[in-house]
Design a protein around this motif. Sequence first.
Motif, mmCIF file in Angstrom:
data_model
loop_
_atom_site.group_PDB
_atom_site.id
_atom_site.type_symbol
_atom_site.label_atom_id
_atom_site.label_comp_id
_atom_site.label_asym_id
_atom_site.label_seq_id
_atom_site.Cartn_x
_atom_site.Cartn_y
_atom_site.Cartn_z
ATOM 1 N N LYS A 245 -24.227 4.656 19.133
ATOM 2 C CA LYS A 245 -24.891 3.588 18.344
ATOM 3 C C LYS A 245 -24.880 2.266 19.108
ATOM 4 O O LYS A 245 -23.875 1.887 19.703
ATOM 5 N N GLY A 246 -25.996 1.583 19.086
ATOM 6 C CA GLY A 246 -26.103 0.281 19.740
ATOM 7 C C GLY A 246 -26.415 0.379 21.219
ATOM 8 O O GLY A 246 -26.684 -0.628 21.878
ATOM 9 N N GLN A 247 -26.374 1.589 21.776
ATOM 10 C CA GLN A 247 -26.622 1.744 23.217
ATOM 11 C C GLN A 247 -27.920 2.488 23.514
ATOM 12 O O GLN A 247 -28.420 2.442 24.630
ATOM 13 N N LEU A 248 -28.431 3.200 22.505
ATOM 14 C CA LEU A 248 -29.675 3.956 22.673
ATOM 15 C C LEU A 248 -30.568 3.691 21.476
ATOM 16 O O LEU A 248 -30.066 3.498 20.363
ATOM 17 N N ALA A 249 -31.876 3.719 21.669
ATOM 18 C CA ALA A 249 -32.797 3.557 20.536
ATOM 19 C C ALA A 249 -32.710 4.781 19.633
ATOM 20 O O ALA A 249 -32.727 5.921 20.109
ATOM 21 N N MET A 250 -32.590 4.507 18.331
ATOM 22 C CA MET A 250 -32.506 5.591 17.331
ATOM 23 C C MET A 250 -33.462 5.287 16.188
ATOM 24 O O MET A 250 -33.808 4.126 15.960
ATOM 25 N N ASP A 251 -33.829 6.331 15.436
ATOM 26 C CA ASP A 251 -34.660 6.087 14.256
ATOM 27 C C ASP A 251 -33.747 5.643 13.094
ATOM 28 O O ASP A 251 -32.521 5.630 13.245
ATOM 29 N N GLN A 257 -34.142 8.530 19.726
ATOM 30 C CA GLN A 257 -35.575 8.572 20.002
ATOM 31 C C GLN A 257 -35.800 8.982 21.456
ATOM 32 O O GLN A 257 -35.142 8.466 22.365
ATOM 33 N N THR A 258 -36.725 9.915 21.628
ATOM 34 C CA THR A 258 -37.069 10.368 22.988
ATOM 35 C C THR A 258 -38.558 10.193 23.222
ATOM 36 O O THR A 258 -39.347 10.152 22.275
ATOM 37 N N SER A 259 -38.924 10.082 24.505
ATOM 38 C CA SER A 259 -40.337 10.014 24.867
ATOM 39 C C SER A 259 -40.486 10.668 26.242
ATOM 40 O O SER A 259 -39.484 10.882 26.939
ATOM 41 N N HIS A 260 -41.713 10.999 26.616
ATOM 42 C CA HIS A 260 -41.948 11.651 27.919
ATOM 43 C C HIS A 260 -40.964 12.796 28.114
ATOM 44 O O HIS A 260 -40.178 12.787 29.064
ATOM 45 N N GLY A 261 -40.970 13.748 27.220
ATOM 46 C CA GLY A 261 -40.002 14.849 27.288
ATOM 47 C C GLY A 261 -38.742 14.446 26.568
ATOM 48 O O GLY A 261 -38.769 14.156 25.379
ATOM 49 N N THR A 262 -37.624 14.343 27.302
ATOM 50 C CA THR A 262 -36.331 14.104 26.642
ATOM 51 C C THR A 262 -35.727 12.759 27.024
ATOM 52 O O THR A 262 -34.543 12.530 26.776
ATOM 53 N N ALA A 263 -36.525 11.876 27.636
ATOM 54 C CA ALA A 263 -35.998 10.570 28.062
ATOM 55 C C ALA A 263 -35.625 9.727 26.858
ATOM 56 O O ALA A 263 -36.369 9.662 25.866
ATOM 57 N N GLY A 268 -31.967 7.807 32.808
ATOM 58 C CA GLY A 268 -30.824 8.615 33.254
ATOM 59 C C GLY A 268 -30.072 9.275 32.106
ATOM 60 O O GLY A 268 -29.219 10.129 32.327
ATOM 61 N N VAL A 269 -30.401 8.854 30.876
ATOM 62 C CA VAL A 269 -29.789 9.483 29.692
ATOM 63 C C VAL A 269 -30.879 10.276 28.967
ATOM 64 O O VAL A 269 -31.943 9.731 28.656
ATOM 65 N N PHE A 270 -30.595 11.546 28.729
ATOM 66 C CA PHE A 270 -31.568 12.434 28.101
ATOM 67 C C PHE A 270 -30.956 13.029 26.828
ATOM 68 O O PHE A 270 -29.730 13.148 26.730
ATOM 69 N N ALA A 271 -31.812 13.369 25.872
ATOM 70 C CA ALA A 271 -31.298 13.924 24.600
ATOM 71 C C ALA A 271 -32.068 15.191 24.266
ATOM 72 O O ALA A 271 -33.291 15.271 24.459
ATOM 73 N N ALA A 272 -31.342 16.202 23.776
ATOM 74 C CA ALA A 272 -31.951 17.501 23.487
ATOM 75 C C ALA A 272 -31.359 18.082 22.211
ATOM 76 O O ALA A 272 -30.211 17.828 21.858
ATOM 77 N N GLY A 273 -32.176 18.878 21.523
ATOM 78 C CA GLY A 273 -31.693 19.581 20.335
ATOM 79 C C GLY A 273 -31.742 18.722 19.082
ATOM 80 O O GLY A 273 -32.450 17.713 19.014
ATOM 81 N N GLN A 276 -31.970 14.773 18.391
ATOM 82 C CA GLN A 276 -33.195 13.989 18.553
ATOM 83 C C GLN A 276 -34.361 14.624 17.795
ATOM 84 O O GLN A 276 -35.507 14.271 18.008
ATOM 85 N N ASP A 277 -34.058 15.579 16.909
ATOM 86 C CA ASP A 277 -35.135 16.336 16.268
ATOM 87 C C ASP A 277 -34.917 16.491 14.768
ATOM 88 O O ASP A 277 -34.249 17.426 14.327
#
Length: 305
Positions: A245-251, A257-263, A268-273, A276-277
Motif C-alpha cells: 500500500k502506498g507504493q503501487l497504484a491500486m484500485d 493496477q496493471t497495464s501493458h501486460g503485468t506492469a 521492474g515490479v510486475f503483478a500476476a494472478g 491484480q484480477d
Amino acid sequence: MHNVVIVGSGPAGLTAALYTARANLAPLMIEGSQAGGQLTLTTDVENYPGFPQGIMGPQLIQDMRAQAERFGTTFQAADVTTVDLSRRPFTLTINDEETIQTRSLIISTGASANLLGLSSESRLLGHGVSTCATCDGFFFRGQPIAVIGGGDSAMEEATFLTKFATHVTIIHRRDKLRASKIMQDKAMNNEKISFRWNAVIEEVLGDEVVTGLRMQDTLTKHTETLPCKGVFVAIGHTPNTHVFKGQLAMDPNGYIQTSHGTATSVPGVFAAGDVQDPHYRQAITAAGTGCMAAIDAERFLETAG
Ligand code: NAP
C-alpha cells in the motif's frame, strides 16, 4: 542480489517461477504463510485444461511447485513484512528479520476470504465458523450446516458440504444468485440443499461452539433462528496487498493496477494472478498472467539490467 523475487506461491507465482527459472534467472520465491494459495483449500479442479478427469487442487499446486523447482527455483517459507519499491534494486524484509534485494519483483500474493464482520463470527472462527469447506467440512459429519453467500464459492462449498452434512442451507442477502448457471443448477438440484433468500446474518449463536444463526429477513424485517453446527462464510475475497500500500497504484478495492501486460506503476515490479484480477479469478488465468509476468520481468532485465 537477486534477479527476480516472486512473492506468493499460488498458480500465478509458480508459473512465473517456472518461466523465470527456465530463463536462467534463478528466481527466489517467498511462499507466504498460506503456501500454495487458494488451490490448497479446494478439492476437485475440473476446469484446469489438461486434466480430463479433474485434479485435486493441492496436487495441482504440488506438481506446479515440483516443476518450478526442477528448473532451479529456490523457495523460502516466509512472509514479506516490508518493502521499499522507491528505488532499484528493490528491498524486501522477510519475517521482519532478513533483508534481501532484487532487480525485479513479481507480486502474486493472491486474495483472502472475506468475513461478515460480526464479533460473534470472529469469536467462533475455528469453532464452527469457517471459510474453507474442504479444510473443515469433515468436522461436521451428520450435522446441519449453513453457507453464507450467493456466488460460485457459496454454491461450490454447499455442494461439497453435502458429502458430510445432514442438510445445507444457503443463506443469501438477495433473491438472485451471482453464481454461474451451472453451479446454481448443481446446488439447486441437490436434495440436501435448500435456500433462504433475502436474509442477513445478525449473529452467530453459541458460547464455545456454533449452535445456530440469528438472521433477519430483509423484506419483512422478521428475525429468526436457524439451528446449525457449522457456518461457512463464502462472500468473496480481498486482495493481499497490504504490504505494498502506498507504493503501487491500486484500485479502490486494493487490487494492484496493471497495464501493458503485468506492469505495475513501478518499473521492474510486475503483478500476476488474483492480486491484480477482480474479474476472472481462475487458476488458469492466474497461471497465464504468471507466465506473462515472467516474460515481462525477463524483458525488463534485458533492457534495464
Ligand atoms: P463473488 O462472486 O464476489 O460472490 C460473493 C457473494 O457473497 C455474492 O453473492 C454477494 O452477494 C455475497 N456477499 C458479499 N458480501 C456479503 C456480505 N457482507 N453479507 C452477505 N453476503 C455477501 O465471490 P465468490 O463466490 O468467492 O467468487 C469469486 C470469483 O471466483 C468469481 O469470479 C467466481 O466465478 C469464481 N469462482 C469460480 C469457481 C468455479 O468455477 N469452480 C468456484 C468458486 C469461485 P451479492 O450477490 O448480493 O453481491
